[in-house]
Motif scaffolding. Structure first.
Motif: not given
Length: 305
Positions: A11-35
């Motif tokens: 379900d790639y459309g929802r996967a894109v939305a979920a990963y985008s939400e993770g990036l919006r959290r701006r966790c500050g962890d460069a390695e996690l953001d790269a993943v």
């Protein structure tokens, strides 16, 4: 984790939305953001959104230059976009990190082979593009668009009946995009429509093409990915995601309607004056308050938000 679950379910459309939400959290962890960027790029890749996937790979590589998955994904995107010289460069960069990486070795050889056969590849693509374009009519001819209150204008041309020696083009006011040929609206496993969408940049006579734009995806989410890197034609560096205005044109009335970037594709398509032509929704993109847009809108009635 949510994105990974959707990805496993294809379900790639929802996967894109979920990963985008993770990036919006701006966790500050460069390695996690790269993943997150690499994974979102992989989901975009499976949807056929190769430029968006490539931009994610570029951003991931900036955060983590040795991230081999991002390099492989970037090389794959260049292959799909037929940028064989760039694909070779990405492969060589990855092979400096791991000289035995099988995918990169094989892709490097394939890119070398295809680099000299681009004309042949274009010719062979004609039949596939024409075939998928005709298949797209299957969804357009059903009740799915009508049930969503989407208004279609189908304009079959003689060119679709006779395949010539060059690819058919979608053109609008001097813009051309042969990459749009062959894309089709399709229904996913959840009963949602995914549309090919054409973005036009009148000021620079450029285009972008999203192969599979999920009807419940917002425009801003695509803009954030598409303009994560400034396009080479934006010399003034003004085409930034939050500095853009979107419009669609009512050609019958010669009127322009501003689009809310926070709205989904479906919300825009349901507008009473939006008509989908040839199965491909189209939007025009301008830099905010630009002299060009003022001139472009001159003499036209503009409905702003």
């Amino acid at each position: 984790n949510e994105g990974n679950e959707y990805f496993k379910e294809k379900d790639y459309g929802r996967a894109v939305a979920a990963y985008s939400e993770g990036l919006r959290r701006r966790c500050g962890d460069a390695e996690l953001d790269a993943v997150l960027l690499t994974n979102r790029g992989a989901a975009h890749f499976h949807l056929g959104n190769y430029r968006s996937a490539l931009n994610d790979a570029i951003q991931a590589k900036k955060l983590k230059p040795t991230h081999l998955k991002a390099i492989i994904r970037g090389a794959l995107c260049h292959m799909e976009l037929k940028n064989f010289s760039e694909a070779i460069a990405w492969c060589e960069e990855g092979l400096q990190i791991d000289s035995k990486e099988k995918k990169l070795v094989e892709m490097r050889a394939k890119a070398d082979k295809l680099k000299g056969k681009e004309l042949e590849g274009t010719f062979l693509g004609i039949q596939t593009d024409f075939s998928t374009r005709c298949q797209g009519r299957a969804v357009l001819g059903t009740d799915f668009p009508r049930e969503r209150n989407i208004k279609l204008v189908l304009e079959p041309s003689d060119e679709e009946e006779e395949v010539s020696g060059s690819l058919a083009e979608i053109s609008l006011d001097g813009f051309h995009s042969d990459s749009a040929t062959g894309a089709k609206v399709h229904l996913d496993a959840d009963g949602n429509l995914n549309w090919p969408v054409l973005f036009l940049y009148p000021e620079h006579k450029q285009t972008d093409f999203i192969v599979a734009f999920h009807e419940n995806s917002r425009f801003i989410d695509h803009l954030m990915v598409m303009f994560a890197e400034l396009p080479p034609w934006d010399l003034e560096k003004k085409y930034l995601p939050n500095n853009l205005e979107l419009y669609f044109e009512d050609e019958e009335r010669e009127e322009m309607y501003e689009v809310n970037p926070e709205h989904t594709l479906l919300q825009v398509l349901q507008h009473k004056r939006y008509f989908v032509k040839a199965g491909t929704p189209t939007v025009l993109v301008f830099a905010k308050r630009s002299p060009f847009s003022k001139k472009y809108f001159s003499g036209k009635k503009v409905h702003r938000l």
